[in-house]
Enzyme design. Sequence first.
Site, PDB file in Angstrom:
ATOM      1  N   VAL A 142       0.849  -1.188   0.000  1.00 20.75           N
ATOM      2  CA  VAL A 142       0.000   0.000   0.000  1.00 20.75           C
ATOM      3  C   VAL A 142       0.889   1.244   0.000  1.00 20.75           C
ATOM      4  O   VAL A 142       1.766   1.387   0.861  1.00 20.75           O
ATOM      5  CB  VAL A 142      -0.928   0.021   1.230  1.00 20.75           C
ATOM      6  CG1 VAL A 142      -1.789   1.282   1.234  1.00 20.75           C
ATOM      7  CG2 VAL A 142      -1.810  -1.228   1.251  1.00 20.75           C
ATOM      8  N   VAL A 184       1.105   5.648  -1.552  1.00 25.88           N
ATOM      9  CA  VAL A 184       0.627   6.787  -2.337  1.00 25.88           C
ATOM     10  C   VAL A 184       1.815   7.686  -2.644  1.00 25.88           C
ATOM     11  O   VAL A 184       2.645   7.960  -1.758  1.00 25.88           O
ATOM     12  CB  VAL A 184      -0.456   7.583  -1.580  1.00 25.88           C
ATOM     13  CG1 VAL A 184      -0.900   8.803  -2.391  1.00 25.88           C
ATOM     14  CG2 VAL A 184      -1.664   6.693  -1.263  1.00 25.88           C
ATOM     15  N   VAL A 236      -6.736   9.305  -2.245  1.00 27.37           N
ATOM     16  CA  VAL A 236      -6.279   8.116  -2.963  1.00 27.37           C
ATOM     17  C   VAL A 236      -6.276   6.897  -2.042  1.00 27.37           C
ATOM     18  O   VAL A 236      -6.789   5.831  -2.398  1.00 27.37           O
ATOM     19  CB  VAL A 236      -4.878   8.348  -3.566  1.00 27.37           C
ATOM     20  CG1 VAL A 236      -4.339   7.063  -4.185  1.00 27.37           C
ATOM     21  CG2 VAL A 236      -4.929   9.464  -4.608  1.00 27.37           C
ATOM     22  N   TYR A 292      -4.034   2.850   9.966  1.00 27.01           N
ATOM     23  CA  TYR A 292      -5.062   1.885   9.575  1.00 27.01           C
ATOM     24  C   TYR A 292      -6.230   1.752  10.540  1.00 27.01           C
ATOM     25  O   TYR A 292      -7.224   1.112  10.210  1.00 27.01           O
ATOM     26  CB  TYR A 292      -4.400   0.528   9.324  1.00 27.01           C
ATOM     27  CG  TYR A 292      -3.526   0.570   8.091  1.00 27.01           C
ATOM     28  CD1 TYR A 292      -4.087   0.469   6.828  1.00 27.01           C
ATOM     29  CD2 TYR A 292      -2.149   0.756   8.190  1.00 27.01           C
ATOM     30  CE1 TYR A 292      -3.301   0.544   5.691  1.00 27.01           C
ATOM     31  CE2 TYR A 292      -1.354   0.828   7.057  1.00 27.01           C
ATOM     32  CZ  TYR A 292      -1.938   0.720   5.810  1.00 27.01           C
ATOM     33  OH  TYR A 292      -1.164   0.799   4.684  1.00 27.01           O
ATOM     34  N   PHE A 319       4.667  -9.706   5.610  1.00 27.68           N
ATOM     35  CA  PHE A 319       4.260  -9.910   4.226  1.00 27.68           C
ATOM     36  C   PHE A 319       4.023  -8.563   3.583  1.00 27.68           C
ATOM     37  O   PHE A 319       3.346  -8.315   2.736  1.00 27.68           O
ATOM     38  CB  PHE A 319       3.017 -10.824   4.140  1.00 27.68           C
ATOM     39  CG  PHE A 319       1.847 -10.375   4.967  1.00 27.68           C
ATOM     40  CD1 PHE A 319       0.925  -9.466   4.470  1.00 27.68           C
ATOM     41  CD2 PHE A 319       1.669 -10.843   6.258  1.00 27.68           C
ATOM     42  CE1 PHE A 319      -0.160  -9.050   5.239  1.00 27.68           C
ATOM     43  CE2 PHE A 319       0.587 -10.444   7.023  1.00 27.68           C
ATOM     44  CZ  PHE A 319      -0.327  -9.542   6.517  1.00 27.68           C
TER      45      PHE A 319
END
Length: 411
Positions: free
Chosen positions: A82, A84, A93, A123, A411
Amino acid sequence: MALEMRILKRDEWDVWFDHLELAFGGVAEVRESRELFRSLTEPDRSLGVWDGGDCVGSASAFSFRLSVPGGALVPAAGVTMVGVAPTHRRRGVLTSLMRRQLDDVRAGGEPLAVLTASDPAIYGRFGYGTAAYAMSVDIDTTRVRLSVPPGTDGVRLRLVDPEKALADCERVYAALVAGRPGMLARRPGWERQAVLDPEAQRDGASPLKCVVAEDADGEVVGYARYRVRPDWEQTGSDGKVQVGEVDALDPAAYAALWRYLFEIDLTWHVRAFMRPVDDPLFHLVSDVRRVRVRQRDALHVRLVDLPAALEARAYGAPLDVVLEVEDALCPWNAGRWRLTAGAGGSAQCTRTEDPADLELSVRELGSAYLGGITLTSLAAAGRVRELRPGALREASRAFTGDVAPWLPHGF
């Protein structure tokens, strides 16, 4: 020019990944890591935001199965990559990517989304709660000894090529997954992550080494992967053992592996990362005060299909509670749910109009989901509200697990 969000095309991967490297500071991945990421990327689960020919936003997901309390392996989207572009921040975005991704996860029938956060402050607003922590330890082996259980001296240890031992080590890892919430059932290809050994990332340490523990029949029942970083002072050697993984199927093999790591010649420190917060190592050391510990967040969990997720795990005590759940990003989760469960048995989660017993957001459910974060601690922070006296204690006891959740690798 309007921004365009679309599924990644295979021939766009290099441009997409170049954008991701820029978003994370502009340092290029070494060739070996880049090629592994390329092979593991699932293009149909990868999103790019484009401004003309420039990729300015990205998000992807891996198709995982996550161990939950009770031992079930639940389909989960492993949110990753993830980013931007710095030129396109504060334009919605990231929010657009998160909304689209959660819709896709739900459509694919996965009850959960999980991630490791480069910045954990980001998050929570998307419904992810910190569900598992990990520790790093630094142990002065000149002042700490191990007290090992019976049978340790009977364990045979053997140094092996990390590549050649992959199948045996993977078999040990797979046998442990169901026993600890937060572990991932690794798909083919993921075993390669643990043995990546680019020289550029060793920082003066040795090539990766692997020692396996064998039982009386010659069966591999444990392994440790590590590097040695030689160092010297005026008074003599001051080497460090950098531990990547230690996994074993029984206490004797586990203790034998740690004893081996503690006794490597010319080294006086053992440093390990990504260890569970209830690591049995703490019960083996002679002086826990000489073990420097640092804890950090590891796995963040997001319930995407709330009833399916809550029904997939087991509970440690009988439970009958009505939850009033807030979830602005996934409105299908919002509202009142009755969760009933027998101790260690199956659970049911259904819509109800009955009065709520507890009030919380989906973020708190994500934190408590794997059993390591208690609802009572969340309530003490003002993030869970008890509406029926006694409901908080009942629910917290049922949600809490026997072992701490743990994600052994990123990950």
